[in-house]
Design a protein around this motif. Sequence first.
Motif, PDB file in Angstrom:
ATOM      1  N   GLN A  68       7.545   5.860  -6.753  1.00 39.53           N
ATOM      2  CA  GLN A  68       6.820   7.077  -6.420  1.00 39.53           C
ATOM      3  C   GLN A  68       6.091   6.959  -5.086  1.00 39.53           C
ATOM      4  N   SER A  69       5.440   5.810  -4.864  1.00 43.29           N
ATOM      5  CA  SER A  69       4.627   5.658  -3.654  1.00 43.29           C
ATOM      6  C   SER A  69       5.144   4.583  -2.705  1.00 43.29           C
ATOM      7  N   LEU A  70       6.166   3.842  -3.113  1.00 41.66           N
ATOM      8  CA  LEU A  70       6.574   2.678  -2.332  1.00 41.66           C
ATOM      9  C   LEU A  70       8.077   2.628  -2.073  1.00 41.66           C
ATOM     10  N   SER A  71       8.760   3.770  -2.176  1.00 40.74           N
ATOM     11  CA  SER A  71      10.221   3.764  -2.070  1.00 40.74           C
ATOM     12  C   SER A  71      10.711   3.245  -0.728  1.00 40.74           C
ATOM     13  N   ASP A  72       9.913   3.414   0.332  1.00 46.52           N
ATOM     14  CA  ASP A  72      10.324   2.933   1.658  1.00 46.52           C
ATOM     15  C   ASP A  72      10.022   1.453   1.852  1.00 46.52           C
ATOM     16  N   ASN A  73       9.451   0.825   0.845  1.00 49.77           N
ATOM     17  CA  ASN A  73       9.039  -0.571   0.980  1.00 49.77           C
ATOM     18  C   ASN A  73       9.571  -1.435  -0.160  1.00 49.77           C
ATOM     19  N   ILE A  74      10.731  -1.064  -0.677  1.00 51.55           N
ATOM     20  CA  ILE A  74      11.340  -1.814  -1.769  1.00 51.55           C
ATOM     21  C   ILE A  74      12.697  -2.339  -1.320  1.00 51.55           C
ATOM     22  N   GLN A 129       9.437 -11.104   9.366  1.00 49.13           N
ATOM     23  CA  GLN A 129       8.536  -9.983   9.117  1.00 49.13           C
ATOM     24  C   GLN A 129       9.037  -9.232   7.892  1.00 49.13           C
ATOM     25  N   ASN A 130       8.113  -8.893   6.989  1.00 50.84           N
ATOM     26  CA  ASN A 130       8.524  -8.307   5.723  1.00 50.84           C
ATOM     27  C   ASN A 130       7.582  -7.179   5.332  1.00 50.84           C
ATOM     28  N   SER A 131       8.154  -6.068   4.924  1.00 51.95           N
ATOM     29  CA  SER A 131       7.338  -4.983   4.391  1.00 51.95           C
ATOM     30  C   SER A 131       7.838  -4.557   3.009  1.00 51.95           C
ATOM     31  N   SER A 132       8.661  -5.393   2.390  1.00 52.69           N
ATOM     32  CA  SER A 132       9.170  -5.097   1.050  1.00 52.69           C
ATOM     33  C   SER A 132       8.208  -5.662   0.015  1.00 52.69           C
ATOM     34  N   ILE A 133       7.646  -4.777  -0.803  1.00 58.25           N
ATOM     35  CA  ILE A 133       6.596  -5.218  -1.708  1.00 58.25           C
ATOM     36  C   ILE A 133       7.132  -6.105  -2.837  1.00 58.25           C
ATOM     37  N   ASP A 134       8.398  -5.897  -3.251  1.00 59.85           N
ATOM     38  CA  ASP A 134       8.945  -6.725  -4.319  1.00 59.85           C
ATOM     39  C   ASP A 134       9.139  -8.169  -3.863  1.00 59.85           C
ATOM     40  N   ILE A 135       9.536  -8.367  -2.597  1.00 59.22           N
ATOM     41  CA  ILE A 135       9.658  -9.716  -2.054  1.00 59.22           C
ATOM     42  C   ILE A 135       8.271 -10.325  -1.863  1.00 59.22           C
ATOM     43  N   ALA A 136       7.323  -9.540  -1.378  1.00 60.88           N
ATOM     44  CA  ALA A 136       5.962 -10.033  -1.176  1.00 60.88           C
ATOM     45  C   ALA A 136       5.342 -10.479  -2.492  1.00 60.88           C
ATOM     46  N   LEU A 137       5.595  -9.728  -3.560  1.00 61.07           N
ATOM     47  CA  LEU A 137       5.029 -10.067  -4.864  1.00 61.07           C
ATOM     48  C   LEU A 137       5.741 -11.248  -5.514  1.00 61.07           C
ATOM     49  N   PHE A 138       7.054 -11.175  -5.592  1.00 59.58           N
ATOM     50  CA  PHE A 138       7.805 -12.103  -6.430  1.00 59.58           C
ATOM     51  C   PHE A 138       8.582 -13.161  -5.657  1.00 59.58           C
ATOM     52  N   GLY A 139       8.506 -13.109  -4.315  1.00 60.43           N
ATOM     53  CA  GLY A 139       9.052 -14.173  -3.499  1.00 60.43           C
ATOM     54  C   GLY A 139      10.548 -14.081  -3.250  1.00 60.43           C
ATOM     55  N   GLU A 197      -3.202  -3.633   4.864  1.00 62.05           N
ATOM     56  CA  GLU A 197      -4.132  -3.490   3.752  1.00 62.05           C
ATOM     57  C   GLU A 197      -3.798  -2.280   2.880  1.00 62.05           C
ATOM     58  N   ALA A 198      -3.423  -1.173   3.497  1.00 65.51           N
ATOM     59  CA  ALA A 198      -3.088   0.026   2.723  1.00 65.51           C
ATOM     60  C   ALA A 198      -1.897  -0.228   1.801  1.00 65.51           C
ATOM     61  N   LEU A 199      -0.905  -0.981   2.300  1.00 67.77           N
ATOM     62  CA  LEU A 199       0.271  -1.298   1.492  1.00 67.77           C
ATOM     63  C   LEU A 199      -0.095  -2.248   0.357  1.00 67.77           C
ATOM     64  N   VAL A 200      -1.008  -3.187   0.612  1.00 72.92           N
ATOM     65  CA  VAL A 200      -1.485  -4.092  -0.437  1.00 72.92           C
ATOM     66  C   VAL A 200      -2.106  -3.292  -1.576  1.00 72.92           C
ATOM     67  N   GLU A 201      -2.944  -2.324  -1.239  1.00 76.95           N
ATOM     68  CA  GLU A 201      -3.617  -1.533  -2.269  1.00 76.95           C
ATOM     69  C   GLU A 201      -2.621  -0.719  -3.082  1.00 76.95           C
ATOM     70  N   LYS A 202      -1.640  -0.109  -2.420  1.00 77.23           N
ATOM     71  CA  LYS A 202      -0.611   0.634  -3.144  1.00 77.23           C
ATOM     72  C   LYS A 202       0.168  -0.293  -4.087  1.00 77.23           C
ATOM     73  N   THR A 203       0.452  -1.495  -3.601  1.00 72.09           N
ATOM     74  CA  THR A 203       1.216  -2.460  -4.390  1.00 72.09           C
ATOM     75  C   THR A 203       0.441  -2.900  -5.619  1.00 72.09           C
ATOM     76  N   LEU A 204      -0.842  -3.208  -5.445  1.00 72.84           N
ATOM     77  CA  LEU A 204      -1.663  -3.650  -6.571  1.00 72.84           C
ATOM     78  C   LEU A 204      -1.780  -2.557  -7.630  1.00 72.84           C
ATOM     79  N   LYS A 205      -1.935  -1.328  -7.187  1.00 73.48           N
ATOM     80  CA  LYS A 205      -2.024  -0.220  -8.143  1.00 73.48           C
ATOM     81  C   LYS A 205      -0.704  -0.032  -8.884  1.00 73.48           C
ATOM     82  N   ALA A 206       0.407  -0.083  -8.155  1.00 71.77           N
ATOM     83  CA  ALA A 206       1.716   0.113  -8.791  1.00 71.77           C
ATOM     84  C   ALA A 206       2.010  -0.998  -9.788  1.00 71.77           C
TER      85      ALA A 206
END
Length: 354
Positions: free
Chosen positions: A56-62, A156-166, A246-255
Motif C-alpha cells: 500500500q505504501s511501499l510498492s516502489d521500494n520492494i 545503494q539500496n532502497s528496497s525495504i525487504d532487503i533492508a529488513l531481511f538481508g 528516515e521517512a522510508l524507515v518509519e514507513k517500513t517499521l509501521k508496515a
Amino acid sequence: MSTFIQLHLLTAYAPSNLNRDDLGRPKTAKMGNSNRLRISSQSLKRAWRTSEYFYQSLSDNIGIRSRRFARELVYKPMVEQGIVDKIAKESAIKIAEQFGKLKKEKTPKDPLDNLDIEQLVHISNDEQRAIAQLVEQLINEKRVPTDDEVKLLRKQNSSIDIALFGRMLADSPSFSVEAACQVSHALGVSSVTIEDDFFTAVDDLNNKDVDAGSAHLGERAFASALFYTYICISRDLLLENLNGDEALVEKTLKALTESATKVAPLGLQNSFASRAYTSYLLIEKGTQQPRSLAVAYFKAICSEDLVNDAITRLEQQLDKFDKVYGQCADSRYVLNTETGTGTLTDALDFVVQK
C-alpha cells in the motif's frame, strides 16, 4: 550504541495448517518437555513482505526474490521486441551470472531453464531499474551487453525487504546486505496434538441409483495453538540499509508492525480460514542488549484461560529480567485485546518514535 525495537506477540489460531512440513503436516518443535506447534520465520517473513500493508505504501521500494529473473526481465522482453533468440539468450546469461551461478542441466525440461540461476536471489528495485534500462538499450541496438554493462549489482539500496531481511551473495559478498530484522519461529505456548481430517468430495453429477460413492478421498492434518513470536529490529542498521532515508524507515517499521499483528501465512487458508489478529503486543525500545521472552513458555501452559495465562507469564518474565538485569528497555507500549488496553494506531506511532 544501537537502538533496538523488540516486538513480542501472542496470536491465537483455531485449527489450521499454516506451515507444513515435508509430509504435509503442521510443523512442530520440541520446547521444554513437550511438542509445540510451529510456524517458521521464513513463512512469517514471506507473508509479511508480500502483504498489502507493505504494498500500500511501499510498492516502489520492494524488491523481487527469484531464480528466473533473467528469462522474465531480459530474455522475454528482448524476444517480444524481435531480437533474435541467440542474442536474447546470451544477454540473459551474462546478466544472470552477475547474481549467481547458472543452472546447468544437460536435459532441461524447459529450454529456458538454463537461463535460471541455482539459488533464489533478492534483487532490489534499483537493480531492476538498471536491468530494464540496459535491456531497452540492447533492444534498440540489437546486441549483447558488454562486460562492463552487466555490472548491475548496486550497493545503494532502497528496497525495504532487503533492508529488513538481508541478502547473501556468496560470489559477490561486497553486495550482501546484513539483515536489520531478526524473526523467531512462532511457537505454541501449550503442548500440541496434531489431528487428522478425513474428507470426501462428491461428484454433483453422480447417478445416486447407480453410484452413490465418493469421487475423491483425502486427509489433512491440523492443529491449534496460541503462538509466541519475537521480532528484533536494529533501527540504526535499518536506517543505514536504506541510505539514511528516515521517512522510508518509519514507513517500513509501521508496515512490518501492522503486518506482524494482522497477517497470517497462507497455508491451506481456503480449507481453514485461519486468519487472526494478535491478542497481545508488547513493543520495547532502547539501547539495551535484546532478549526474547520465550523462556516464559518452556513449561507448557495447560489451562482453560490460555490467552490471559500466557499474557501473565510473559509479563512476569519481563519483570524477572528487569529485576535481575536492570531495566531492559527505555520505553514500552502494550496492546492487550483482553483488557482493551492500547490501540494499533498508537502502537504504530510508538514504534516509529525515536
